[in-house]
Motif scaffolding. Structure first.
Motif, PDB file in Angstrom:
ATOM      1  N   HIS A   1       0.852  -1.192   0.000  1.00  0.00           N
ATOM      2  CA  HIS A   1       0.000   0.000   0.000  1.00  0.00           C
ATOM      3  C   HIS A   1       0.885   1.239   0.000  1.00  0.00           C
ATOM      4  O   HIS A   1       1.373   1.647   1.039  1.00  0.00           O
ATOM      5  N   PRO A   2       1.136   1.822  -1.162  1.00  0.00           N
ATOM      6  CA  PRO A   2       1.997   3.004  -1.232  1.00  0.00           C
ATOM      7  C   PRO A   2       1.338   4.202  -0.546  1.00  0.00           C
ATOM      8  O   PRO A   2       0.119   4.367  -0.603  1.00  0.00           O
ATOM      9  N   TRP A   3       2.160   5.043   0.050  1.00  0.00           N
ATOM     10  CA  TRP A   3       1.682   6.293   0.641  1.00  0.00           C
ATOM     11  C   TRP A   3       2.856   7.253   0.743  1.00  0.00           C
ATOM     12  O   TRP A   3       4.002   6.881   0.465  1.00  0.00           O
ATOM     13  N   TRP A   4       2.595   8.474   1.137  1.00  0.00           N
ATOM     14  CA  TRP A   4       3.660   9.454   1.332  1.00  0.00           C
ATOM     15  C   TRP A   4       3.190  10.545   2.268  1.00  0.00           C
ATOM     16  O   TRP A   4       1.984  10.671   2.530  1.00  0.00           O
ATOM     17  N   ASP A   5       4.152  11.285   2.761  1.00  0.00           N
ATOM     18  CA  ASP A   5       3.832  12.446   3.598  1.00  0.00           C
ATOM     19  C   ASP A   5       3.114  13.468   2.715  1.00  0.00           C
ATOM     20  O   ASP A   5       3.577  13.760   1.609  1.00  0.00           O
ATOM     21  N   GLU A   6       2.017  13.988   3.182  1.00  0.00           N
ATOM     22  CA  GLU A   6       1.223  14.929   2.394  1.00  0.00           C
ATOM     23  C   GLU A   6       2.068  16.059   1.810  1.00  0.00           C
ATOM     24  O   GLU A   6       1.865  16.501   0.695  1.00  0.00           O
ATOM     25  N   LYS A   7       3.049  16.498   2.610  1.00  0.00           N
ATOM     26  CA  LYS A   7       3.862  17.644   2.172  1.00  0.00           C
ATOM     27  C   LYS A   7       4.811  17.288   1.027  1.00  0.00           C
ATOM     28  O   LYS A   7       5.335  18.171   0.356  1.00  0.00           O
ATOM     29  N   ASP A   8       5.042  16.007   0.822  1.00  0.00           N
ATOM     30  CA  ASP A   8       5.997  15.595  -0.209  1.00  0.00           C
ATOM     31  C   ASP A   8       5.395  15.511  -1.608  1.00  0.00           C
ATOM     32  O   ASP A   8       6.112  15.331  -2.589  1.00  0.00           O
ATOM     33  N   ALA A   9       4.077  15.631  -1.689  1.00  0.00           N
ATOM     34  CA  ALA A   9       3.450  15.580  -3.010  1.00  0.00           C
ATOM     35  C   ALA A   9       3.377  16.995  -3.591  1.00  0.00           C
ATOM     36  O   ALA A   9       3.153  17.954  -2.866  1.00  0.00           O
ATOM     37  N   VAL A  10       3.652  17.113  -4.883  1.00  0.00           N
ATOM     38  CA  VAL A  10       3.526  18.413  -5.556  1.00  0.00           C
ATOM     39  C   VAL A  10       2.243  18.402  -6.365  1.00  0.00           C
ATOM     40  O   VAL A  10       2.017  17.518  -7.189  1.00  0.00           O
ATOM     41  N   LEU A  11       1.378  19.379  -6.074  1.00  0.00           N
ATOM     42  CA  LEU A  11       0.080  19.446  -6.752  1.00  0.00           C
ATOM     43  C   LEU A  11       0.122  20.526  -7.832  1.00  0.00           C
ATOM     44  O   LEU A  11       0.581  21.635  -7.585  1.00  0.00           O
ATOM     45  N   LEU A  12      -0.319  20.161  -9.027  1.00  0.00           N
ATOM     46  CA  LEU A  12      -0.238  21.088 -10.161  1.00  0.00           C
ATOM     47  C   LEU A  12      -1.583  21.252 -10.827  1.00  0.00           C
ATOM     48  O   LEU A  12      -2.296  20.268 -11.050  1.00  0.00           O
ATOM     49  N   HIS A  13      -1.901  22.510 -11.125  1.00  0.00           N
ATOM     50  CA  HIS A  13      -3.094  22.756 -11.943  1.00  0.00           C
ATOM     51  C   HIS A  13      -2.856  22.125 -13.297  1.00  0.00           C
ATOM     52  O   HIS A  13      -1.737  21.994 -13.755  1.00  0.00           O
ATOM     53  N   ASN A  14      -3.918  21.794 -13.973  1.00  0.00           N
ATOM     54  CA  ASN A  14      -3.774  21.049 -15.216  1.00  0.00           C
ATOM     55  C   ASN A  14      -4.633  21.666 -16.296  1.00  0.00           C
ATOM     56  O   ASN A  14      -5.678  21.129 -16.646  1.00  0.00           O
ATOM     57  N   PRO A  15      -4.196  22.810 -16.822  1.00  0.00           N
ATOM     58  CA  PRO A  15      -5.081  23.583 -17.702  1.00  0.00           C
ATOM     59  C   PRO A  15      -5.631  22.772 -18.855  1.00  0.00           C
ATOM     60  O   PRO A  15      -6.829  22.787 -19.101  1.00  0.00           O
ATOM     61  N   GLU A  16      -4.756  22.033 -19.549  1.00  0.00           N
ATOM     62  CA  GLU A  16      -5.228  21.322 -20.742  1.00  0.00           C
ATOM     63  C   GLU A  16      -6.282  20.286 -20.368  1.00  0.00           C
ATOM     64  O   GLU A  16      -7.337  20.202 -20.979  1.00  0.00           O
ATOM     65  N   ASN A  17      -5.958  19.509 -19.319  1.00  0.00           N
ATOM     66  CA  ASN A  17      -6.874  18.444 -18.938  1.00  0.00           C
ATOM     67  C   ASN A  17      -8.195  18.990 -18.443  1.00  0.00           C
ATOM     68  O   ASN A  17      -9.231  18.379 -18.609  1.00  0.00           O
ATOM     69  N   GLN A  18      -8.101  20.189 -17.824  1.00  0.00           N
ATOM     70  CA  GLN A  18      -9.319  20.810 -17.324  1.00  0.00           C
ATOM     71  C   GLN A  18     -10.277  21.096 -18.478  1.00  0.00           C
ATOM     72  O   GLN A  18     -11.464  20.823 -18.404  1.00  0.00           O
ATOM     73  N   VAL A  19      -9.716  21.622 -19.544  1.00  0.00           N
ATOM     74  CA  VAL A  19     -10.523  21.936 -20.720  1.00  0.00           C
ATOM     75  C   VAL A  19     -11.120  20.657 -21.297  1.00  0.00           C
ATOM     76  O   VAL A  19     -12.310  20.579 -21.601  1.00  0.00           O
TER      77      VAL A  19
END
Lengths: 294, 368
Positions: free
Chosen positions: B340-358
């Motif tokens: 069961h993979p996991w990580w510290d919340e702070k270690d993930a980088v969250l990115l907006h995804n303009p193309e996918n949003q469209v």
């Protein structure tokens, strides 16, 4: 079993044929077409003629002695001068043109290249006659000049040293352009950029980088022009009208109207010796025989 | 520090190709700036415009506050180290290095003195009379650098200068270049496609992608806080997950992905937004039992031993491979076991995804 198999495979390989079968035909061809005529000319140059202009095999060095006379020396000098000026003009005209066809990114590159090659496919004698027609007193150039009222009467363009040189340049220019084209094309564009980057203006880049790196092309072009110039008698005949003889004219005359074959042969030997000296000089300066297409 | 090279709205077209797109970049005096990107991203063209070998289609380039886009290369106070070295084959090493000074008509005795100094600096003393063809790749490289540096440029441009060297020599030259740059305090603008090289040497990295400057920042910023998916995947290895935000509270975010739920931290996101989550392999952890907040299950596929770490490759239920780094010597579950993979919340980088949003919007539109 193993041995015979090996042997049979070998017998199909050309290197088991006797060497004489492989090299014989070529050697024979060279001996018949190069060595024998050359020896024939060499021997004849020491022969004499009788009172009916027949060649007689009587050893003499008189032919060579005659060639050292001032009249002959004058023609050698003139011939060397014509060859020298022709070569210089070919460099000056050929270099910019070679640069153009080697460096252009235009789609006309191939056409420019063909402009150099195509005249090769027409007989040079015919092309030189073309020049005489063009430059003659009733020629196109004079007609055009008079039509435009730039001149009152026909001008005499023909039959001097200048027209001979013009003809030589015209016939031999491709021999300068082709090796130059090769050496300019090989020149790395990055070297020109780095020269400019290091503060060299265009002229400095040309003399410091471009010229030294394309001098091989200039050398081989020069040798391929200078040597034929000494022998191209038909150009000085047709365009020079006897006023600008080269060594080739002397040889031609002895074999034709002069009817003194031994003297002509001696002249031929002199021409061969001059050529060999020039080639030797060329090699001494670091020129490669391969770039002459030899 | 003030800016020594400035690009303002620079565009470059080659025929129909738009190679550099509205580039704005300010290079600080004395810094080591790297233009990083894959081939064809416009980084070399940008460098060549600064050097003066290409003219920008529009925009302006300022060196030391002066517009130079109309100036010839020989009028600019910048020098270039070429990828192919471009040493003059017919000149000795001495003459190659002295070339720039000779062009500036510097007195001969001074040239001799400066050539001697610079050759000592790049450890080439004794090679004066040789020709470029008699040198090894690494030595040619040093000559190329010396030949540029002897002119004391304000800015040195380097176009993948280590590209032709083998790995060991490249590593050595990287450190040496960095040492030279510090010692001489010259601004270096360095072009490379090697992200490791960029991270090792640079003060700042400009990541270019498809003619656009994606991100400009220190190596740490680029690596730890990538701002686009391209930067995240191009610099170092990473695992990319995509999905819609399920819940968010106080910057803590849960994202529903195809095979479960993952978590991260970030602000400026909205509920249901389709985002990209990037997690570096060394930040990934796993446990034999489910971890609170995460719903992620994978099967261990393989281990790859690479010296200091063991790379664990596991497969999610949808077939996507994820990479996790483990320290060598650690006890590891057998291949085939479920983790069961996991990580510290702070270690993930969250990115907006303009193309996918469209794309998502188009997908969700009712068919007429």
């Amino acid at each position: 079993m193993e041995k015979t198999k090996k042997h049979s495979r070998h017998s199909f390989r050309s290197n088991t044929l006797p060497a004489v079968v492989m090299t014989g035909p070529m050697t024979l061809l060279l001996v018949l077409l190069v060595a024998v005529p050359l020896i024939y000319v060499g021997v004849m140059s020491f022969c004499s003629i009788d009172e009916y202009y027949n060649v007689v095999f009587r050893f003499t060095t008189a032919n060579y002695a005659r060639l050292a006379s001032t009249d002959y020396l004058k023609i050698y000098g003139q011939s060397l001068l014509i060859a020298f000026v022709t070569t210089i003009i070919c460099i000056l005209v050929g270099y910019p043109f070679s640069w153009l066809i080697a460096r252009t990114k235009s789609k006309y590159k191939k056409i420019l290249y063909m402009l150099v090659i195509v005249p090769f496919w027409t007989n040079s004698l015919i092309r030189v006659y073309g020049w005489r027609t063009f430059l003659g007193t009733n020629g196109w150039l004079n007609t055009a000049l008079q039509f435009l009222h730039l001149t009152d009467g026909p001008l005499d363009f023909l039959y001097n040293r200048g027209t001979t040189i013009l003809g030589m340049v015209y016939c031999l220019l491709p021999f300068m352009i082709l090796p130059l084209y090769t050496s300019i094309e090989k020149l790395d564009q990055g070297l020109l950029e780095s020269s400019a980057d290091l503060g060299a203006k265009r002229a400095a880049t040309f003399f410091e980088v471009v010229l030294p790196l394309t001098s091989g092309g200039i050398f081989s072009g020069s040798i391929m022009i200078f040597i034929p110039c000494l022998g191209y008698f038909f150009i000085s005949d047709i365009l020079g009208g006897g006023n600008s003889d080269v060594i080739g004219n002397l040889i031609e005359r002895q074999f034709q109207s002069g009817n003194n074959w031994p003297l002509g042969a001696a002249l031929s030997i002199v021409l061969i010796v001059i050529t060999l000296i020039l080639v030797k000089l060329y090699q001494r300066m670091g020129g490669s025989m391969e770039s002459l297409g030899v | 520090m003030s800016s020594i090279v400035q690009l303002e709205g620079v565009n470059k077209h080659f025929g129909k190709n738009h190679v550099v797109k509205d580039l704005n970049l300010s290079v600080e005096e004395g810094e080591f700036l790297t233009l990083l990107g894959s081939s064809g991203c416009g980084k070399t063209t940008t460098l060549r415009m600064i050097a003066g070998f290409e003219e920008p289609t529009s925009g302006s380039i300022l060196v030391e506050g002066q517009a130079v886009e109309e100036k010839e290369p020989f009028e600019r106070n910048v020098n270039t180290v070429f990828q192919s070295y471009a040493l003059f084959p017919h000149k000795t090493i001495y003459d190659n290095i002295a070339y720039g000074l000779k062009m500036k008509k510097v007195p001969k005795t001074e040239i001799a003195q400066r050539v001697k100094e610079i050759m000592a600096l790049v450890q080439l003393t004794g090679f004066e009379e040789r020709y470029p063809s008699q040198l090894s790749g690494g030595q040619k490289q040093r000559v190329a650098i010396a030949r540029a540096l002897i002119n004391r440029p304000r800015v040195l441009l380097l176009d993948e200068p280590l590209g032709a060297l083998d790995l060991k020599l490249r590593k050595q030259m990287q450190l040496e270049l960095k040492r030279l740059q510090r010692k001489l305090n010259i601004t270096f603008i360095y072009v490379t496609h090697d992200q490791e090289e960029a991270l090792t040497m640079s003060d700042r990295i400009a990541v270019m992608h498809d003619g656009i400057l994606d991100q400009l920042g220190t190596p740490e910023e680029i690596y730890e806080q990538p701002q686009t998916k391209f930067v995240a995947t191009f610099i170092g290895e990473t695992n990319i997950f995509e999905g819609n935000i399920k819940e968010l509270a106080m910057g803590r975010i849960a994202v529903r992905i195809e095979n479960g739920v993952i978590r991260g931290c970030g602000y400026g996101f909205s509920r249901n937004e389709y985002i990209t989550v990037s997690v570096r392999p060394e930040k990934m952890r796993f446990s034999p039992v489910p971890v609170k907040g995460f719903q992620l299950e994978a099967q261990v596929k393989d281990y790859v031993y690479v010296g200091s770490v063991v790379k664990c490759i596991a497969v999610l239920q949808n077939g996507m491979e994820i990479k996790m780094d483990r320290l060598a010597g650690e006890e590891l579950p057998e291949p085939g076991s479920i983790i069961h993979p996991w990580w510290d919340e702070k270690d993930a980088v969250l990115l907006h995804n303009p193309e996918n949003q469209v794309l998502k919007m188009i997908d969700s539109m009712p068919l007429i």
